[in-house]
Each structure stands twice: as C-alpha cells, then as structure tokens.
Design a protein around this motif. Structure first.
Motif, mmCIF file in Angstrom:
data_model
loop_
_atom_site.group_PDB
_atom_site.id
_atom_site.type_symbol
_atom_site.label_atom_id
_atom_site.label_comp_id
_atom_site.label_asym_id
_atom_site.label_seq_id
_atom_site.Cartn_x
_atom_site.Cartn_y
_atom_site.Cartn_z
ATOM 1 N N PRO A 282 -2.602 -64.745 22.755
ATOM 2 C CA PRO A 282 -3.107 -63.379 22.546
ATOM 3 C C PRO A 282 -2.488 -62.513 23.200
ATOM 4 O O PRO A 282 -1.325 -61.451 21.946
ATOM 5 C CB PRO A 282 -4.067 -63.534 23.395
ATOM 6 N N ALA A 283 -1.267 -62.397 24.084
ATOM 7 C CA ALA A 283 -0.489 -61.047 24.721
ATOM 8 C C ALA A 283 1.159 -61.357 23.804
ATOM 9 O O ALA A 283 1.081 -60.133 22.903
ATOM 10 C CB ALA A 283 0.075 -61.440 26.493
ATOM 11 N N THR A 284 1.622 -62.883 23.234
ATOM 12 C CA THR A 284 2.930 -62.776 22.012
ATOM 13 C C THR A 284 2.312 -61.737 21.232
ATOM 14 O O THR A 284 3.193 -61.110 20.352
ATOM 15 C CB THR A 284 3.091 -63.957 22.024
ATOM 16 N N ALA A 285 0.967 -62.597 20.092
ATOM 17 C CA ALA A 285 0.575 -61.768 18.761
ATOM 18 C C ALA A 285 0.369 -60.450 19.280
ATOM 19 O O ALA A 285 0.529 -59.574 18.019
ATOM 20 C CB ALA A 285 -0.530 -62.204 18.591
ATOM 21 N N HIS A 286 -0.398 -59.693 19.939
ATOM 22 C CA HIS A 286 -0.891 -58.239 20.220
ATOM 23 C C HIS A 286 0.760 -57.827 20.142
ATOM 24 O O HIS A 286 0.596 -56.550 19.712
ATOM 25 C CB HIS A 286 -0.987 -57.890 21.858
#
Length: 628
Positions: A282-286
């Motif tokens: 999720p952090a990378t996709a964000h």
C-alpha cells in the motif's frame, strides 16, 4: 521558459516514433518510482552500503534487501540510458528550441538524480538528501510527461477544440498540479523523516478532527492529510469546470476524469497505508498513484495552454475585450453563462445520487445502528457509518442510471434525468459513481469494520449486477431486488454491534417484506412506462392486474408477523408490539382496497401508505427499544 508555438509544417512533421519512445521513457520512470518506493518501504536503503558499485561488484547476489536496493539502481541506470538517447534524439530532430531545452533539462535531472542517490547511500540516508532525491525523481517524471504531451502528433491540433469555444480553466489546472506536487514533497518528507505513523488512526486523528499539535511529526502528518483534501477539492473543481465548459474536447476531459479516479484511489491508499502500519505494497502504491495523479493534472494543464478546447476567431487578439463568434461578449459574458451552467451541472450530479432514495437508506441505516448499539450510541462511529453508506448508496443509484440510461430515455418519468437528456456523458457519470462508491466502502472498511463494508459492497453488487439485468427478464426481479434494499439497516446494525445477530436479521426481514408491496404498487402506477422501458415487472406482464393485486395483499399480510418479531425477540417492548400490530392491520386494509377500485389512484394510495408505514414503524422501534 517560453514554449514556441509550432508552425503547421512542424506539426505535420511530428515524429510518432520519437513520441512513442518518450512514452516508453515515462513508463520506465513509473517503474523507477515504484522501485524507489519499495526500497524505502522495505527499509532497504542501506542494504548495499557502497556506491556506485554494490559490495565492490556490478552484480551482487540478489538476496534480502539487496534485491530492492540494487534492483532500484539497475532500473535507474536503464532510465538514465533511455534519457540520454531521448535527449540526443531531440537535439538531432526537434526544430523547436524550447522542446530541445526541455529534453536537456530531463537529462540534467536524471544525472542529478543519480548523484543524489549515491550521496544518500554514502552519507547514510540523511533526511534532507533523501527527500531531495525523492522530489527530484517526481520532477524528472514531470519533465518526461511534459515532453510526451508537447510533442504528441495532435498537440495543438484544431480537432481537439470544444464546440462551445470556451477557454478551459488553465490556471485551475496549474493550481491542481502545484497542489499535487506539494503533496508529493510533503509525502517524501513524511516517509524519510519517519512521521508516517505520527497519527495512527484514520480518518480521524487521535479520535479528533484536529489533533493536538504536540510534535512536529504530528503537525507534518496532519498537514499532509489537509493537503490531500485540498488536492481532492481542486481536482473535483477542475472536473466540474471542464465538464461544464469543454465536455466535447476529449483531450481535456480524459486527463481530468483520470485525475478524479486517481485522487479517490490515492485517498483510499493513504488510509490503508496508515491502517496497515506502513505495509510495503500500500505504501508503494500510494507513492506511484501520487505520481500518476500529478501526470494527469500536468497533462491537462499543458493541453489547455496549448489550445485544446479553445476556439479563437480569425483576427482576434489575445487580451481583446470583445471577440466575434462563440466567445462574443468576452469574459463577463462567459462568467455570466458559466455560473448557472456550473450550478446546473452540480444539480445533475446530485440527481444521479437520487437524494430521496439515499435519504431513506440513511434513515434505515441509522435506525439499524441505534438498535444494534449495546449501550450509548457512538456518535462518531454513527457519522462515519452514515457517510460510508450514503456515498455507496448514492454511487449505486448513479451506476443504476448509467446502466439503464437507454431504458430511461424511453420512459416519461425518467427521460429528463441527466443521462437520457444528454446533460451528462455516461463516462463522466460512471467515474463519478465508481469514485463515490469506492470512497464509501473504503471508509466503512477502514473506520467501521469489514463485515459492514462487505454488506454494503454486496448491496451494490447485487443491485447492479443481479437485480438490474433481471428486471428485463423476469417478474421475480422484485423479490430479488428486495435483498439489496434490506441490507442497509443490517449494515447499520453490524456497524454498531460488530455481528449480525437475531435482531439484525429481524430488521432485515422487515425491510425485505416491506419493499415487496411498495415496489409492486409503484410498478402498478407506472405500468405503461415500465412497458416502454422493456421491464418485465409483474404489473407489466399482468395487464388485468389480478396477480399484482393478490401479491400486494399477500405480501402486506406477510409483513405483519415480520413487523412483530422485534417484540418477540425482546428487542422492543409492548408499546412497539401493539403499535406495529395497528400499523400492519392498517396497511393490509389499504392493500385490500386496491383490487376493489383498480385505478391509478388506488395504487398511489398504496404507495403513500407504505411510505408512511415504514418511518412510523421504525420510529416506534427506536422509541421502545430494549438493549440488544
């Protein structure tokens, strides 16, 4: 840096191969951003402690964090090589000096990016250099996006102009792009300063709207959340303006609609990142979605300044107060025309949500929440539940209108809706519906519980993908459609109680049975209209009305014991029992009058009776509730 306006010969000589290569460099840069995000998210920034080699080698063993850190370096080297080729190609073949300078700026940025990356490793991840490295990566991506937009074969092409001739909201595009880049900078500071979990809850902050600013990390984190709201407001305002002024210019509409979708995804991903305690994906996709959002806003802005969506009369000069043709009257007339147009457009989007239906859904959800609360009602949780359910219900109504727009155009009662009347385009309505539905379900999942979010998602899916298509095939669709209609109060119950329970099922059963006579009475009122729309509802295939009338009576009788079940289960007291009994008998009496008169007025009376019955019954249940 001023950009040269392309001469016709230059536009005709646009190089599609070079443009495709520029797009490939942009896609590779997105991969580079994702690789860099993985390095930070996995804490692999110092997995390889030396630079430019890795453990003194070109290709070290790709294990553990080395896979992410050295993989990031390999992708960066590949993008650097591509940028070198790109810059050389532009210097060789591009006739416009400004574009050549832009290509050189991209090459300089990628070189500086490599140097900053090395300094980040050698100096052991200092925050300032790490933030500069992250921000320069986004700026480099913006330069590549600008090159791809400004050198596209159709850049500045007259075919992209809007039939209305109104200038697109250029400076609003600039503001949106600037706000997004500001969010990118704040996000980079947040990631590299370790403030990503300074506020551990979402959407509130320590259970408040505005948290106590007891540290710089909390202030920074909260600023990032406020920035997200500002970006969302700017993107939505931009979309509304473009759809009202330049709806016939696809070169402007497409990036704006994409930006709306991306900003919704970005907010959801931000919440998931906090809830999952900075989980890697999720952090990378964000991070990646933020870059794509910036690219969408930048694409719109550049196209707007290049002339897409604008029709200038021959001989008109920039800054002239009065022009001939579609822009006659200047800015004052344009503003006078656009203000009511904007209000009308907002009203059309509001109409997509069917406010009366959504209000009923919210009322039943609130009743279910109150009945399912084990003690005092949690007002904060109730408000979040109503927000999530309301957005999902509004999105479901909008999706239904997108799917049934052709049938609506054939029916008198619905042909003036925004889609069949042509005031909104289906694509815009679809993106709007998806965005608000996703936001609603995500809010329920993140802030309430997974069970409630699942019930609301099931409501949307069963209504759109099961009930809606079955309306054209079988009269049993009314029975099936009662299921999604009865789920919102159950979702309210589960939001408060955390489980379904016998009381939740009782509320669900009441709403399920109530919808059957209510829906049949409405279908009886508009039998001819539904027939024109191609719906196979019972009143349509039963022209004499005998089966419909019989079903209304039977279902009203079946509703009576269902309405008494809360008292039997101990959810309500004697006052509710006798009140529900009187209301149920009254509804049965009205149902029994329908076959005696067989008129539209009697069907309308039945609809009115069901509309009055439900809030009175739920009101009694709320007033005489006992602890679940």
């Amino acid at each position: 840096m001023a950009l040269d306006t392309p001469r016709p010969a230059e536009r005709a000589g646009a190089d599609p191969a070079r443009h495709r290569f520029t797009l490939f460099v942009g896609a590779s840069t997105v991969a580079l951003l994702a690789a860099g995000g993985l390095v930070t998210s996995t804490g692999s920034g110092l997995a390889v402690p030396d630079w430019p080699l890795s453990f003194g080698r070109l290709f070290p063993p790709m294990i553990g964090g080395v896979l992410y850190e050295h993989g990031h370096r390999m992708v960066a080297a590949f993008v650097g090589l591509l940028t070198l080729v790109l810059a050389a190609w532009y210097q060789w073949r591009e006739p416009r000096p400004a574009i050549r300078r832009l290509a050189l700026a991209a090459l300089g940025a990628v070189i500086a990016q490599g140097i900053l990356g090395g300094a980040t490793v050698l100096l052991r991840l200092p925050v300032a250099i790490s933030v500069a490295h992250a921000c320069l990566a986004q700026a480099f991506f913006g330069l590549v996006v600008a090159l791809s937009v400004l050198t596209a074969p159709r850049a500045g092409d007259d075919r992209a102009r809007d039939a209305g001739g109104l200038a697109p909201p250029r400076w609003l595009g600039v503001a949106a792009t600037g706000l997004v880049f500001g969010q990118v900078v704040l996000g980079a500071i947040l990631r590299h300063s370790g403030a990503g979990l300074a506020i551990p809850d979402v959407p509130l902050a320590f259970g408040r709207v505005i948290p106590p600013m007891t540290s710089a990390a909390i202030a920074l984190h909260f600023s990032h959340r406020v920035g997200a709201l500002l970006v969302a407001a700017a993107v939505i305002a931009l979309a509304v303006r473009v759809l009202s002024r330049n709806r016939n210019s696809p070169d402007l509409v497409k990036p704006v609609l994409l930006a709306v979708l991306l900003v919704a995804a970005q907010i959801v991903l931000g919440g998931i990142t906090v809830v999952t305690r900075l989980a890697v994906w999720p952090a990378t996709a964000h991070l990646v979605v933020g870059a794509l959002l910036m690219a969408a806003c930048l694409t719109f802005t550049l196209r707007a300044f290049r002339g897409a969506g604008v029709r200038r009369p021959v001989g008109a000069r920039a800054g002239t107060a009065r022009a001939v043709g579609p822009v006659e009257g200047g800015a004052a007339v344009g503003a006078a025309r656009n203000a009511p147009a904007l209000r009308a457009r907002c009203a059309d989007y509001l109409a997509l949500t069917k406010p009366r239906v959504t209000s009923l859904v919210l009322a039943t959800t609130a009743a279910g929440f109150y009945l399912g609360s084990p003690g005092r009602v949690d007002i904060g949780l109730l408000l979040v539940t109503l927000l999530g359910v309301g957005l999902a219900a509004a999105g479901t109504s909008a999706l239904n209108q997108v799917v049934e727009r052709e049938a609506d155009a054939r029916m008198r009662r619905t042909r003036e809706r925004p889609l069949p009347a042509g005031r909104l385009v289906p694509r815009a309505a679809l993106l709007f519906a998806i965005a608000i539905s996703a936001l609603g379900i995500a809010a329920l999942y993140l802030r309430v519980n997974a069970l409630t979010a699942g019930l609301v998602a099931a409501t949307l899916a069963s209504y759109i993908f099961i009930y809606t298509p079955l309306k054209r095939r079988t009269s049993l669709s009314t029975l099936i459609g009662a299921v999604p209609g009865a789920l919102p109060p159950l979702a309210g119950w589960t939001a408060a109680a955390g489980t379904i329970g016998a009381g939740g099922l009782a509320v669900f059963a009441i709403l399920f049975m109530w919808q059957l006579p209510h829906s049949l009475a409405i279908a009886s009122m508009y039998r001819e209209d539904y027939a024109r729309g191609g719906f196979r509802l019972l009143p349509v295939i039963d022209p004499e009305g005998m089966s419909t009338e019989r079903q209304i009576i039977v279902q009203s009788l079946a509703l009576l014991p269902m309405s008494l079940s809360p008292a039997v289960l101990g959810l309500a007291g004697q006052a509710y029992f006798y009140g529900a009994l009187l209301l149920g008998l009254g509804l049965v009496a009205v149902a029994a009058m329908v076959p005696l008169r067989r008129t539209t007025r009697s069907a309308r009376r039945m609809v009115l009776a069901t509309v009055v019955y439900l809030p009175l019954l739920l009101g009694l249940l709320v007033l005489d509730r006992t602890a679940p």
